[in-house]
Motif scaffolding. Structure first.
Motif, PDB file in Angstrom:
ATOM      1  N   ARG A 165       0.825  -1.211   0.000  1.00 22.21           N
ATOM      2  CA  ARG A 165       0.000   0.000   0.000  1.00 22.21           C
ATOM      3  C   ARG A 165       0.858   1.260   0.000  1.00 22.21           C
ATOM      4  O   ARG A 165       0.518   2.251  -0.656  1.00 22.21           O
ATOM      5  N   SER A 446      -7.531   5.894  -0.737  1.00 24.28           N
ATOM      6  CA  SER A 446      -6.907   4.646  -1.176  1.00 24.28           C
ATOM      7  C   SER A 446      -5.462   4.961  -1.523  1.00 24.28           C
ATOM      8  O   SER A 446      -5.006   6.098  -1.359  1.00 24.28           O
ATOM      9  N   GLU A 447      -4.743   3.949  -2.020  1.00 27.14           N
ATOM     10  CA  GLU A 447      -3.341   4.202  -2.355  1.00 27.14           C
ATOM     11  C   GLU A 447      -3.206   5.283  -3.422  1.00 27.14           C
ATOM     12  O   GLU A 447      -2.293   6.106  -3.374  1.00 27.14           O
ATOM     13  N   ALA A 477     -11.109   6.436   5.199  1.00 24.42           N
ATOM     14  CA  ALA A 477     -10.983   5.298   4.282  1.00 24.42           C
ATOM     15  C   ALA A 477     -12.280   4.512   4.133  1.00 24.42           C
ATOM     16  O   ALA A 477     -12.347   3.581   3.338  1.00 24.42           O
TER      17      ALA A 477
END
Length: 538
Positions: A165, A446-447, A477
């Motif tokens: 991640r 998110s990433e 998240a």
């Protein structure tokens, strides 16, 4: 004082809201520890820790169970970092007891039932560590592409998932994680040898390992073995820290002059494997993730574009010193006891022993005539002077499920920030000394969709600040839209009186790069119409 119980959702909501408080930076690690403990207990409550085959056990571990190990590790890390272990003592006892009894022991007892049925060490449908070179590294060489393999000692699957991640947060980088099953016993010398081209892997009585009839310990020997992989390949094995110390032109020369590079990284094992430092394991895991992310960036700068990250083995870790019941009761017996540590025994003519699983070398896919005993589940053997909280060598899921992380780089930037919207209930009118709004984060973090940091305040048309200011971080998240809403109140200052009956603006402002300057990100127009000055002014 009466006690009050909060639900997990309420705890997490409170932690989210406290992140916007003035004092949050001081108590950040306490709040993070509480948050991770809450998520840990949620994940454990939702888990069904059973399996009907070894393959199902691995599948369920890499799909969801690993997260319980990860949340436990993150809780311990922030508890230690907070310096408030006594304040969090009751919470620690609760988490530790549940982790050890309700998770580690439960899942590995169920896993042990599956291992007991095995006639040899393999898990159907999952790759073997001994096939890593053929299936991954050599795959690039068959296409005449250069490749670098980073072997991070004791990088267990859940740590690699967090590393994935972090790498994906980098613009233009992608990373894909797959599981692999390690050799047994799951210890450094055997795991390192299995990741190289290998033939006739053989254990010796002192736990050293040979391949192709040659020693495999140390980078010099490993480089020789690596050279046996593909005829004509120029191969190099070296420590990761030596590569990191190279100048840019030296790194590019390394790429130019070699077809395959193995880098050996050791942050977790070197800390965890010592009695004096094993309690710093969670810090070492954080450092390892940071190291590997930096290593990936430097490798791509040196023109390496095909990068694989893997491990020799995983590990078991329990932060609290172990009880006597956690140690195997029976002592191993046999013709010769050649080597013994907390999690395995090597010998010749070993006897079947209560509480242990016996394998011959052949059953482990190894050459030679030695036997191996592995304590059941998470049990340790008594070994004088050795640490017992961090261990490896056994057959628990945490020790044998290891990562293969494939890293690549894209041509175009692919990282952005979440959008934030201003939601005003009712009319856009301020008629008192305070006003309430809701800020909504439009996407889950998110990433590739990263947090956005904003400075919020109410301004007059000429730019005068007429309220308090809020430093806000939007890093929610959750996929639940309601959990990405942030209610906020603004208190007007006395300067606001000068702008009564005028339009004023709630502005969300964003820092320009790393400078001290800000630019407007979003704004909403209000009409300021107050009858009298209120007590809320400051």
């Amino acid at each position: 004082m009466s006690s009050q119980t909060m639900t997990s959702a309420e705890v997490l909501k409170t932690v989210r809201e406290r992140r916007q408080s003035h004092w949050y930076p001081i108590y950040r690690d306490i709040y993070k520890a509480i948050g991770y403990a809450t998520e840990f207990q949620q994940a454990l409550a939702e888990a069904t820790l059973s399996m009907t085959s070894p393959a199902e056990g691995v599948k369920r571990y890499v799909s969801s169970w690993f997260k319980i190990d990860q949340l436990y590790r993150k809780f311990i890390y922030h508890m230690q970092k907070s310096g408030q272990a006594s304040l969090l003592g009751s919470l620690f006892e609760s988490v530790e007891n549940r982790y050890t009894t309700n998770f580690l022991l439960t899942v590995n007892d169920a896993w042990q039932d599956q291992i007991a049925k095995l006639s040899d060490w393999s898990v159907p449908r999952y790759a073997k560590q001994t096939d890593f070179y053929r299936d991954h590294a050599a795959k690039y060489r068959r296409r005449d592409q250069k490749v670098v393999v980073i072997v991070s000692d004791a990088l267990r699957f859940e740590v690699a998932e967090e590393c994935q991640r972090e790498i994906r947060k980098l613009s233009r980088y992608d990373a894909q994680l797959k599981p692999m099953v390690s050799t047994l016993p799951s210890y450094t010398q055997l795991g390192m040898a299995a990741l190289l081209p290998n033939e006739a892997l053989t254990l010796s009585g002192d736990a050293a390992v040979s391949s192709f009839g040659e020693p495999t310990q140390g980078t010099v020997n490993r480089q020789k073995i690596l050279g046996k992989g593909r005829a004509g390949d120029t191969a190099k094995a070296m420590k990761a820290e030596d590569f990191m110390n190279m100048k840019a032109e030296e790194g590019k020369a390394l790429f130019r002059d070699h077809d395959i590079l193995y880098l050996y990284h050791n942050r977790i094992d070197i800390i965890g494997d010592k009695l004096a430092t094993e309690d710093r394991l969670t810090e070492a895991a954080e450092d390892a993730i940071e190291d590997l992310t930096k290593l990936v960036r430097k490798l791509t700068t040196a023109n390496f574009s095909n990068i694989l990250i893997t491990a020799d083995h995983g590990f078991l870790y329990q932060h609290r010193p172990l009880d006597q019941s956690d140690f195997s009761v029976a002592d191993p017996t046999g013709s010769e006891i050649l080597f013994k540590n907390r999690r395995f025994v090597i010998g010749r003519g070993l006897n079947e022993t209560s509480g242990m699983k016996k394998f011959s070398s052949a059953e482990l896919g190894l050459s030679g005539d030695l036997d191996v005993l592995i304590p059941n589940s998470i049990n340790r053997m008594r070994v004088k002077g050795a640490g017992s909280r961090f261990v490896h060598g056994g057959a628990s899921l945490q020790e044998v499920v290891i990562p293969v992380l494939k890293v690549g780089k894209r041509r175009e930037a692919d990282v952005g920030k979440v959008d934030v919207q201003i939601i005003v209930p009712g009319r856009s009118l301020i008629s008192s000394g305070q006003t309430a709004v809701t800020l909504y984060q439009a996407q889950a973090v998110s990433e590739k969709q990263q947090q956005r940091d904003l400075l919020a305040g109410i301004y007059a048309n000429d730019g005068t600040l007429i309220s308090d200011e809020h430093n806000l971080t939007f890093d929610f998240a959750s996929e639940n839209a309601r959990e990405r809403e942030l209610p906020l109140k603004f208190l007007l200052s006395r300067e606001a009186d000068q702008f009564n009956d005028q339009d004023v603006f709630l502005k969300l402002r964003e820092r320009i790069g790393k400078t001290s300057h800000y630019e407007d990100y979003a704004s909403h127009r209000f009409q300021l119409r107050r009858g009298i000055t209120t007590d809320f002014d400051f």
